[in-house]
Design a protein around this motif. Structure first.
Motif, PDB file in Angstrom:
ATOM      1  N   THR A 280       0.714  -1.295  -0.022  1.00  0.00           N
ATOM      2  CA  THR A 280      -0.105  -0.058   0.131  1.00  0.00           C
ATOM      3  C   THR A 280       0.835   1.312  -0.078  1.00  0.00           C
ATOM      4  O   THR A 280       2.141   1.139   0.581  1.00  0.00           O
ATOM      5  N   THR A 281       0.281   2.405  -0.435  1.00  0.00           N
ATOM      6  CA  THR A 281       0.918   3.573  -0.588  1.00  0.00           C
ATOM      7  C   THR A 281       0.370   4.493   0.436  1.00  0.00           C
ATOM      8  O   THR A 281      -0.984   4.565   0.390  1.00  0.00           O
ATOM      9  N   VAL A 282       1.043   5.417   0.879  1.00  0.00           N
ATOM     10  CA  VAL A 282       0.476   6.671   1.560  1.00  0.00           C
ATOM     11  C   VAL A 282       0.517   7.742   0.431  1.00  0.00           C
ATOM     12  O   VAL A 282       1.642   8.060   0.184  1.00  0.00           O
ATOM     13  N   MET A 283      -0.598   8.280   0.479  1.00  0.00           N
ATOM     14  CA  MET A 283      -0.633   9.186  -0.787  1.00  0.00           C
ATOM     15  C   MET A 283      -1.289  10.721   0.169  1.00  0.00           C
ATOM     16  O   MET A 283      -2.030  10.486   0.849  1.00  0.00           O
ATOM     17  N   ALA A 284      -0.634  11.696  -0.345  1.00  0.00           N
ATOM     18  CA  ALA A 284      -1.071  13.010   0.080  1.00  0.00           C
ATOM     19  C   ALA A 284      -1.603  13.635  -1.343  1.00  0.00           C
ATOM     20  O   ALA A 284      -0.921  13.764  -2.341  1.00  0.00           O
ATOM     21  N   LYS A 285      -2.488  14.516  -1.167  1.00  0.00           N
ATOM     22  CA  LYS A 285      -2.928  15.475  -2.137  1.00  0.00           C
ATOM     23  C   LYS A 285      -3.671  16.718  -1.587  1.00  0.00           C
ATOM     24  O   LYS A 285      -4.208  16.693  -0.369  1.00  0.00           O
ATOM     25  N   PRO A 286      -3.565  17.823  -2.251  1.00  0.00           N
ATOM     26  CA  PRO A 286      -4.184  19.100  -1.341  1.00  0.00           C
ATOM     27  C   PRO A 286      -5.589  18.946  -1.476  1.00  0.00           C
ATOM     28  O   PRO A 286      -6.480  18.193  -2.096  1.00  0.00           O
ATOM     29  N   CYS A 287      -6.267  19.480  -0.246  1.00  0.00           N
ATOM     30  CA  CYS A 287      -7.888  19.469  -0.178  1.00  0.00           C
ATOM     31  C   CYS A 287      -8.466  20.236  -1.387  1.00  0.00           C
ATOM     32  O   CYS A 287      -7.738  21.261  -1.754  1.00  0.00           O
ATOM     33  N   SER A 288      -9.403  19.707  -1.678  1.00  0.00           N
ATOM     34  CA  SER A 288     -10.060  20.544  -2.928  1.00  0.00           C
ATOM     35  C   SER A 288     -10.488  21.764  -2.705  1.00  0.00           C
ATOM     36  O   SER A 288     -10.409  22.665  -3.566  1.00  0.00           O
ATOM     37  N   GLU A 289     -10.910  22.018  -1.462  1.00  0.00           N
ATOM     38  CA  GLU A 289     -11.397  23.497  -1.244  1.00  0.00           C
ATOM     39  C   GLU A 289     -10.437  24.040  -0.090  1.00  0.00           C
ATOM     40  O   GLU A 289      -9.846  23.594   0.879  1.00  0.00           O
ATOM     41  N   ALA A 290     -10.452  25.370  -0.274  1.00  0.00           N
ATOM     42  CA  ALA A 290      -9.668  26.085   0.532  1.00  0.00           C
ATOM     43  C   ALA A 290      -9.951  27.449   0.931  1.00  0.00           C
ATOM     44  O   ALA A 290     -10.677  28.181   0.052  1.00  0.00           O
ATOM     45  N   LYS A 291      -9.590  27.985   2.102  1.00  0.00           N
ATOM     46  CA  LYS A 291      -9.545  29.532   1.921  1.00  0.00           C
ATOM     47  C   LYS A 291      -8.890  30.316   0.897  1.00  0.00           C
ATOM     48  O   LYS A 291      -7.592  30.162   0.725  1.00  0.00           O
ATOM     49  N   GLY A 292      -9.561  31.134   0.004  1.00  0.00           N
ATOM     50  CA  GLY A 292      -8.738  31.712  -1.216  1.00  0.00           C
ATOM     51  C   GLY A 292      -8.284  32.922  -1.004  1.00  0.00           C
ATOM     52  O   GLY A 292      -7.434  33.381  -1.451  1.00  0.00           O
ATOM     53  N   HIS A 293      -8.887  33.364   0.316  1.00  0.00           N
ATOM     54  CA  HIS A 293      -8.429  34.862   0.417  1.00  0.00           C
ATOM     55  C   HIS A 293      -8.931  35.197   1.960  1.00  0.00           C
ATOM     56  O   HIS A 293      -9.932  34.797   2.396  1.00  0.00           O
ATOM     57  N   THR A 294      -8.080  35.753   2.851  1.00  0.00           N
ATOM     58  CA  THR A 294      -8.220  36.054   4.229  1.00  0.00           C
ATOM     59  C   THR A 294      -8.305  37.602   4.146  1.00  0.00           C
ATOM     60  O   THR A 294      -9.242  38.213   4.327  1.00  0.00           O
ATOM     61  N   GLY A 295      -6.978  37.950   3.768  1.00  0.00           N
ATOM     62  CA  GLY A 295      -7.051  39.504   3.951  1.00  0.00           C
ATOM     63  C   GLY A 295      -5.495  39.837   3.368  1.00  0.00           C
ATOM     64  O   GLY A 295      -4.676  38.990   3.297  1.00  0.00           O
ATOM     65  N   TYR A 296      -5.244  41.070   3.336  1.00  0.00           N
ATOM     66  CA  TYR A 296      -3.746  41.789   2.857  1.00  0.00           C
ATOM     67  C   TYR A 296      -3.240  42.198   4.287  1.00  0.00           C
ATOM     68  O   TYR A 296      -3.935  43.013   5.109  1.00  0.00           O
ATOM     69  N   LEU A 297      -2.152  41.838   4.306  1.00  0.00           N
ATOM     70  CA  LEU A 297      -1.454  42.469   5.531  1.00  0.00           C
ATOM     71  C   LEU A 297      -0.513  43.424   5.065  1.00  0.00           C
ATOM     72  O   LEU A 297       0.397  42.962   4.418  1.00  0.00           O
ATOM     73  N   THR A 298      -0.616  44.607   5.604  1.00  0.00           N
ATOM     74  CA  THR A 298       0.242  45.628   5.425  1.00  0.00           C
ATOM     75  C   THR A 298       0.961  46.130   6.677  1.00  0.00           C
ATOM     76  O   THR A 298       0.565  46.349   7.641  1.00  0.00           O
ATOM     77  N   PHE A 299       2.484  46.035   6.304  1.00  0.00           N
ATOM     78  CA  PHE A 299       3.119  46.404   7.394  1.00  0.00           C
ATOM     79  C   PHE A 299       3.871  47.822   7.141  1.00  0.00           C
ATOM     80  O   PHE A 299       4.135  47.880   5.920  1.00  0.00           O
ATOM     81  N   ALA A 300       4.083  48.489   8.189  1.00  0.00           N
ATOM     82  CA  ALA A 300       4.965  49.833   7.843  1.00  0.00           C
ATOM     83  C   ALA A 300       5.796  49.996   9.382  1.00  0.00           C
ATOM     84  O   ALA A 300       5.361  49.711  10.336  1.00  0.00           O
ATOM     85  N   ARG A 301       7.187  50.923   9.117  1.00  0.00           N
ATOM     86  CA  ARG A 301       7.904  50.930  10.276  1.00  0.00           C
ATOM     87  C   ARG A 301       7.939  52.652  10.326  1.00  0.00           C
ATOM     88  O   ARG A 301       8.029  53.262   9.376  1.00  0.00           O
ATOM     89  N   LEU A 302       7.522  52.946  11.478  1.00  0.00           N
ATOM     90  CA  LEU A 302       7.767  54.306  11.744  1.00  0.00           C
ATOM     91  C   LEU A 302       8.978  55.014  11.900  1.00  0.00           C
ATOM     92  O   LEU A 302       9.936  54.078  12.101  1.00  0.00           O
ATOM     93  N   LYS A 303       9.059  56.047  10.929  1.00  0.00           N
ATOM     94  CA  LYS A 303      10.274  56.660  10.277  1.00  0.00           C
ATOM     95  C   LYS A 303      11.073  56.987  11.774  1.00  0.00           C
ATOM     96  O   LYS A 303      10.500  57.503  12.754  1.00  0.00           O
ATOM     97  N   CYS A 304      12.173  57.136  11.885  1.00  0.00           N
ATOM     98  CA  CYS A 304      13.090  57.499  12.930  1.00  0.00           C
ATOM     99  C   CYS A 304      13.269  59.117  12.783  1.00  0.00           C
ATOM    100  O   CYS A 304      14.113  59.221  11.887  1.00  0.00           O
ATOM    101  N   LEU A 305      13.032  59.694  13.656  1.00  0.00           N
ATOM    102  CA  LEU A 305      13.039  61.183  13.488  1.00  0.00           C
ATOM    103  C   LEU A 305      13.902  62.066  14.313  1.00  0.00           C
ATOM    104  O   LEU A 305      14.445  63.115  13.937  1.00  0.00           O
ATOM    105  N   TYR A 306      14.535  61.205  15.348  1.00  0.00           N
ATOM    106  CA  TYR A 306      15.559  62.084  15.984  1.00  0.00           C
ATOM    107  C   TYR A 306      16.620  60.798  16.501  1.00  0.00           C
ATOM    108  O   TYR A 306      16.495  59.891  16.339  1.00  0.00           O
TER     109      TYR A 306
END
Lengths: 306, 489
Positions: A280-306
């Motif tokens: 026998t073989t252990v086989m793997a395949k991706p599930c047919s359904e998945a979350k296609g989108h959750t959200g966009y993650l935007t990161f930003a770094r506060l500027k160093c001013l002093y």
């Protein structure tokens, strides 16, 4: 009335089909217990002989993994029977159904949350915590608590001496925070004030499901922030099954050696005899359904001013 | 409230957001073109283009500050850029593209004669002490095509020239995120191709949280051990275990600015010691010590164990001082610059030697970092009393199932585990075996996917190039399987 767990018939059906449902916990105060599918796919007959699912008792933050669907009824679990058992134990119901008592983690918590609000999923959450460089002692400001799926992970990361300030639609002015995570319909509105509250070089993360929000946020962020980067993180889950593949007529006789199938690696340790002589073989395949989108993650770094 | 600090930085309880002498930093040169790990000291230098700049001006500056290479009477030096005027620039940048859509490149011919300034002219300007900005201005003024370009490509042109004539150095905190990103970008092989989102997922799935005792099988250079220790912040412990007699390298841990407390929380123990402790009730572990013990003798004052013991991982068999140097020069990628300089005729001799080798003369004097001590039998017994709270495996060369069979028993019940692997099949087999043996629940194989976006007005789209694969993670939760209760029909 003794607290016990009971599942309603139609919801159980839904549960078996592997969809989101909710189960009533008939306790002293009638707390609601959330339920979520935890197997990769119920219809694919997982090799584990029964499908499994997770229960959370919100009141006690006890997470239970339930495995027995075969009887089509969990039966009644006496709460008092659970007390004093070690986590990880299997407990039985009066009808022979069983559940595992698991220690709660933010991940399990996220799995069972009701998804009324936009929630962050584990991949997003992990990435946010890592990207914001949240370590014990950090002070984090979360704007838009929602269902709290992110909050528990933030709290875990700052413990034992940090702090997470989280709020929903309320402007918080007092806290000087190290990081900020807006998850609001108009995140760009919070950004100028976030810039005032953050330490320099602090990192901000904004979670938005729509690209228009991202666009607008990025515009606003440019004023006080730098290194503005936007990501999308998704997970693909795999289902695993063991089976023998038909190799056609090539094989002469029954010798499994002649089969060009990959052999199962090793299950000599496993107690039951599922691993018979057949190849026998252990086989793997991706599930047919998945979350296609959750959200966009935007990161930003506060500027160093002093 | 405002100044609750993350990890009290250095040994001396420094403000962790400001660099100090002997602290480890990540230098991001020209927006990620080069990434250099360095240790700040009076004598340390970094080579940018063909100029050697002292890192001394960086000491005492806040992380996140930006520096620019300036040329002074004593040669090139790094001078702090304070980003005040950036606002207006960005304003322009953001709004401009929509205005001049009429422009395009129909009239721009690549004849290589658009620039009227010669290399000699530029040299002359430099000799007269012109700043990088001034040279760029001059280049633009003397470019016959610049005005014809769209503002988007004008911006690109400026950026290209800025990188060359006024290179910028960003001072970054070496945290798990930045370290992992730097390695993944320049030397992914050294961290087993572990992408930062995958690393973050491992930490989440294994519920790495304060005061936990976490056993890791880290064959990815120490990035995993470091990331776990960073999350624990000195509470609990990280047990870096290994098969056989040779510990795995965890040199990357040195890149983190861990304080003593965190360093002490990172321990090593051969798997055989742990397993024997679990199987015996007596003082057995003591007798089990193998020959390696003498090799990596670890008392407080002595050198840290990792200095001499690593043979499994490439050529990291070097004392820690040189290690940093090696990292510093090997992780930086210079080809872009050298290509450019030959093309545009930037003067100056190309140095023959790797000048980073004498870049950190004072490191030898700096206090040796004591992490990765060998766990004492007492510590192992403490671990045994409760079991480990979670397990993380990142061992590209190891069969996950073999590792899990050894390591799952040392976990407490209900402990989560997460296993990273580059290949799906070994994880699938492992998951199947765990299911069959009913050793764990909540088993799942996941493959994270990470895509970065360019977000600009009317020009938002995913990056053209991305990492298409970050590996697989098998996660689950250990449960009691011993009593083999039958499943009630």
């Amino acid at each position: 009335m003794k607290p016990h767990l009971q599942i309603e018939e139609e919801e159980e059906e839904e549960a078996i089909r592997g969809r989101l449902g909710s189960v009533k916990y008939i306790g002293d105060d009638g707390w609601v217990v959330n339920f979520v599918n935890f197997t990769t796919d119920f219809n694919s007959k997982p090799t584990f002989d029964k499908p499994c699912s997770i229960y959370v008792l919100q009141q006690y933050l006890t997470v239970i993994l339930c495995i027995n669907f075969r009887a089509n009824r969990f039966g009644v679990f006496k709460h008092s029977d659970w007390i004093g058992k070690p986590f990880g134990s299997k407990v039985l119901s009066n009808k022979g159904g069983f559940v595992y008592l698991l220690a709660p983690t933010p991940e399990l918590w996220t799995l069972v949350l009701s998804h009324r609000t936009q929630i962050l999923y584990i991949a997003d959450i992990s990435f946010v915590v890592m990207y914001l460089e949240i370590v014990p002692g950090c002070v984090v400001l979360e704007s838009g608590t929602g269902s709290g799926s992110l909050t528990t992970s933030l709290a875990r990361a700052v413990a034992p001496c940090g702090h997470v300030y989280t709020f929903d639609f309320h402007e918080q002015r007092a806290a000087a925070a190290k990081f900020s995570i807006p998850d609001l319909p108009q995140p760009w509105l919070t950004m100028p004030s976030a810039a005032k509250m953050l330490k320099q070089d602090a990192v901000l993360c904004s979670f938005s499901p729509c690209i228009e929000q991202v666009q607008r946020s990025c515009e606003t962020l440019k004023k006080d922030f730098t290194d503005i980067r936007t990501f999308e993180v998704l997970l693909r889950t795999y289902e695993v099954k063991e089976g023998s593949l038909d190799c056609g007529n090539i094989n002469k006789g029954d010798s499994p050696q002649s089969l060009p199938c990959k052999r199962k690696q090793s299950s000599s340790r496993s107690s039951n005899g599922t691993n018979k002589s057949s190849a026998t073989t252990v086989m793997a395949k991706p599930c047919s359904e998945a979350k296609g989108h959750t959200g966009y993650l935007t990161f930003a770094r506060l500027k160093c001013l002093y | 409230m405002s100044s609750v600090s993350a990890q009290d930085g250095s040994i001396e309880n420094q403000n962790p957001r400001i660099t100090w002498k002997d602290c480890s930093v990540l230098l991001d040169i020209n927006d990620g073109d080069r990434l250099v790990f360095a240790r700040l000291s009076d004598g340390s230098t970094v080579k940018i283009g063909n100029k050697k700049c002292s890192l001394r001006p960086l000491i005492g500056c806040p992380f996140g500050s930006l520096f620019q290479v300036e040329t002074g009477p004593k040669g090139a030096y790094l001078s702090r850029v304070v980003a005040i005027s950036e606002d207006d620039k960005h304003e322009e940048k953001g709004d401009a593209p929509l205005k001049d859509e009429a422009k395009d490149n129909r009239n721009i011919v690549d004849s290589n004669c658009a620039q009227n300034l010669s290399g000699e002219d530029i040299d002359e300007m430099k000799r007269q002490g012109a700043t990088g900005e001034q040279i760029i201005e001059a280049l633009i003024a003397n470019s016959s095509t610049f005005e014809k370009k769209t503002s988007f490509s004008q911006e690109k042109y400026k950026l290209r020239k800025q990188k060359k004539y006024a290179p910028k150095v960003l001072l970054r905190r070496p945290f798990a995120r930045s370290i992992c990103e730097a390695y993944f970008k320049k030397h992914p092989d050294r961290i087993g191709f572990l992408r930062v989102d995958v690393l973050s997922l491992l930490l989440s799935l294994a519920n790495v949280s304060t005061s936990s005792d976490i056993v890791v099988l880290d064959m990815v250079g120490g990035i995993l051990t470091g990331a776990v220790a960073e999350r624990l912040g000195g509470t609990g412990s990280v047990c870096n275990t290994y098969f056989g007699a040779t510990p795995c390298s965890m040199d990357i841990v040195r890149m983190f600015n861990f304080n003593d407390k965190i360093c002490r929380s990172i321990l090593r123990s051969p798997l055989s010691d742990i397993c024997s402790a679990w199987s015996n009730n007596s003082e057995q572990p003591k007798n089990q010590k193998n020959a390696l013990d003498s090799e990596c003798k670890l008392d407080g004052g002595k050198v840290s164990p990792h200095t001499g013991v690593d043979t499994t991982h490439d050529s990291l068999h070097v004392p820690e001082v040189e290690m940093i140097q090696e990292e510093a020069c090997s992780i930086s990628i210079v080809n872009e610059e050298s290509l450019e300089s030959s093309a545009d005729g930037v003067p100056g001799p190309v140095p023959i030697s790797m000048d980073e080798s004498d870049a950190f003369p004072t490191i030898k004097a700096c206090k040796s970092i004591k992490f990765g001590k060998k766990a004492t039998p007492e510590t192992i017994n403490l671990w045994k009393a409760n079991g480990f709270s979670s397990l993380v495996i990142a061992a590209p060369e190891l069969d996950p199932w073999s590792a899990v069979q050894e390591l799952l028993p040392v976990l407490s019940y209900s402990a989560p585990f997460a296993i990273y692997h580059q290949y799906l099949q070994p994880l699938a087999s492992c998951m199947h075996n765990l299911q069959v043996a009913k050793m764990a629940v909540g088993l799942q194989i996941t493959e994270p996917w990470l895509r970065e976006y360019q977000v600009l007005p009317s020009r938002t789209h995913p990056h053209m190039q991305m990492s298409s694969f970050g590996g697989y993670i098998l996660s689950g939760i250990k449960v009691c399987s011993g009593e083999s209760q039958n499943n009630t029909n």
